[in-house]
Design a protein around this motif. Structure first.
Motif, mmCIF file in Angstrom:
data_model
loop_
_atom_site.group_PDB
_atom_site.id
_atom_site.type_symbol
_atom_site.label_atom_id
_atom_site.label_comp_id
_atom_site.label_asym_id
_atom_site.label_seq_id
_atom_site.Cartn_x
_atom_site.Cartn_y
_atom_site.Cartn_z
ATOM 1 N N ASP A 1 -27.444 -9.653 33.257
ATOM 2 C CA ASP A 1 -27.085 -11.061 33.079
ATOM 3 C C ASP A 1 -25.853 -11.463 33.875
ATOM 4 O OD1 ASP A 1 -25.098 -9.828 31.625
ATOM 5 O OD2 ASP A 1 -25.917 -10.389 29.678
ATOM 6 N N GLY A 2 -25.366 -10.572 34.747
ATOM 7 C CA GLY A 2 -24.218 -10.923 35.572
ATOM 8 C C GLY A 2 -23.881 -9.806 36.537
ATOM 9 N N VAL A 3 -22.994 -10.104 37.476
ATOM 10 C CA VAL A 3 -22.529 -9.129 38.458
ATOM 11 C C VAL A 3 -21.020 -9.262 38.597
ATOM 12 C CG1 VAL A 3 -22.749 -8.250 40.812
ATOM 13 C CG2 VAL A 3 -24.703 -9.370 39.736
ATOM 14 N N ASP A 4 -20.331 -8.131 38.611
ATOM 15 C CA ASP A 4 -18.879 -8.106 38.771
ATOM 16 C C ASP A 4 -18.553 -7.492 40.134
ATOM 17 O OD1 ASP A 4 -16.180 -7.900 38.616
ATOM 18 O OD2 ASP A 4 -16.113 -6.650 36.815
ATOM 19 N N PHE A 5 -17.834 -8.252 40.983
ATOM 20 C CA PHE A 5 -17.506 -7.792 42.326
ATOM 21 C C PHE A 5 -16.059 -7.317 42.453
ATOM 22 C CE2 PHE A 5 -21.387 -8.818 44.279
ATOM 23 C CZ PHE A 5 -21.837 -10.052 43.833
ATOM 24 N N THR A 6 -15.354 -7.149 41.350
ATOM 25 C CA THR A 6 -13.931 -6.833 41.436
ATOM 26 C C THR A 6 -13.649 -5.377 41.797
ATOM 27 O OG1 THR A 6 -13.850 -6.448 39.041
ATOM 28 C CG2 THR A 6 -13.274 -8.658 39.839
ATOM 29 N N SER A 7 -14.648 -4.493 41.738
ATOM 30 C CA SER A 7 -14.460 -3.102 42.144
ATOM 31 C C SER A 7 -15.124 -2.875 43.491
ATOM 32 C CB SER A 7 -15.041 -2.150 41.084
ATOM 33 O OG SER A 7 -16.417 -2.383 40.910
ATOM 34 N N SER A 8 -14.934 -1.685 44.057
ATOM 35 C CA SER A 8 -15.465 -1.403 45.388
ATOM 36 C C SER A 8 -16.988 -1.393 45.405
ATOM 37 C CB SER A 8 -14.935 -0.057 45.890
ATOM 38 O OG SER A 8 -15.282 0.988 44.996
ATOM 39 N N ILE A 9 -17.618 -1.075 44.270
ATOM 40 C CA ILE A 9 -19.072 -1.095 44.142
ATOM 41 C C ILE A 9 -19.448 -2.196 43.153
ATOM 42 C CG2 ILE A 9 -21.093 0.215 43.374
ATOM 43 C CD1 ILE A 9 -19.658 2.756 44.145
#
Length: 222
Positions: A192-200
């Motif tokens: 239900d979502g995507v987190d781009f705050t890490s390298s992957i």
């Protein structure tokens, strides 16, 4: 559904900063080399001009530095394009059901499941903990070798019903000879979502984060 992050991953940003810093250093050396070369040409003695072989070698070095600058610029562009492609692919997982390596899954309406792979048949001591690390259920089961599904209906060790949320399973398994065996676990759920705050990029199943490189299968309902 939600998408965290705005313009890419922090890992990509760090890489771009590194490339940018390296390019700046090379550019400074490039300018210094050009200044040195032109100064040398202007101040050479007409009676003893610069040796042709030395001048040619310096030109080769000059061309090499220039080529390295262009290579770094191209590398930076490729990294940006790669990050954009990865972000686009990650967003495409939203709404799909994925299966991935992991131990934490969601209890929804009294149902939680883990995919388990046993390297050999044996007895397993199973412990289920809530998001705060409190043990809510323990059990001893006989598990067959290969792939199987372990289901939990949310019943705790004291007979009450656990609330919906995230729960983590631990499996301590031994074969019939009493030797420890590996029990690999996988989880599944709707992204239900995507987190781009890490390298992957991290795919979100509620508050559960799944690295995109840990995904084993994707199923999208019609």
């Amino acid at each position: 559904m939600a998408v965290s992050g705005t313009s890419g991953t922090s890992g990509t940003s760090n890489t771009n900063n590194t490339v940018s810093g390296a390019t700046t250093g090379i550019a400074n050396n490039f300018d210094q080399f050009l200044l040195l070369l032109t100064t040398q040409l202007k101040n050479q003695s007409p009676l003893d001009p610069l040796d042709t072989n030395q001048f040619t070698a310096q030109l080769v070095q000059f061309a090499g530095v220039e080529q390295q600058l262009k290579t770094n610029e191209t590398l930076g562009s490729l990294l940006s394009l790669s990050a954009a492609g990865t972000a686009t692919n990650a967003v495409g997982f939203i709404g799909a059901k994925i299966t991935a390596d992991g131990t934490t899954t969601r209890l929804i309406d009294g149902k939680a499941e883990w995919k388990v792979n046993m390297s050999s048949a044996g007895t397993a001591n199973i412990t289920i903990k809530d998001s705060k690390g409190n043990v809510v259920q323990t059990a001893t089961k006989t598990l067959v070798a290969g792939d199987l599904t372990y289901s939990w209906d949310g019943t705790t060790s004291i007979g009450s019903k656990a609330p919906d949320g995230e729960y983590t399973i631990t499996i301590d398994a031994k074969n019939v000879a009493g030797e420890a065996v590996t029990a690999k676990t996988q989880i599944s759920g709707i992204v239900d979502g995507v987190d781009f705050t890490s390298s992957i990029p991290m795919l979100k199943i509620g508050s559960i984060s799944v690295p995109i490189d840990k995904v084993k299968s994707v199923v999208r309902s019609e």
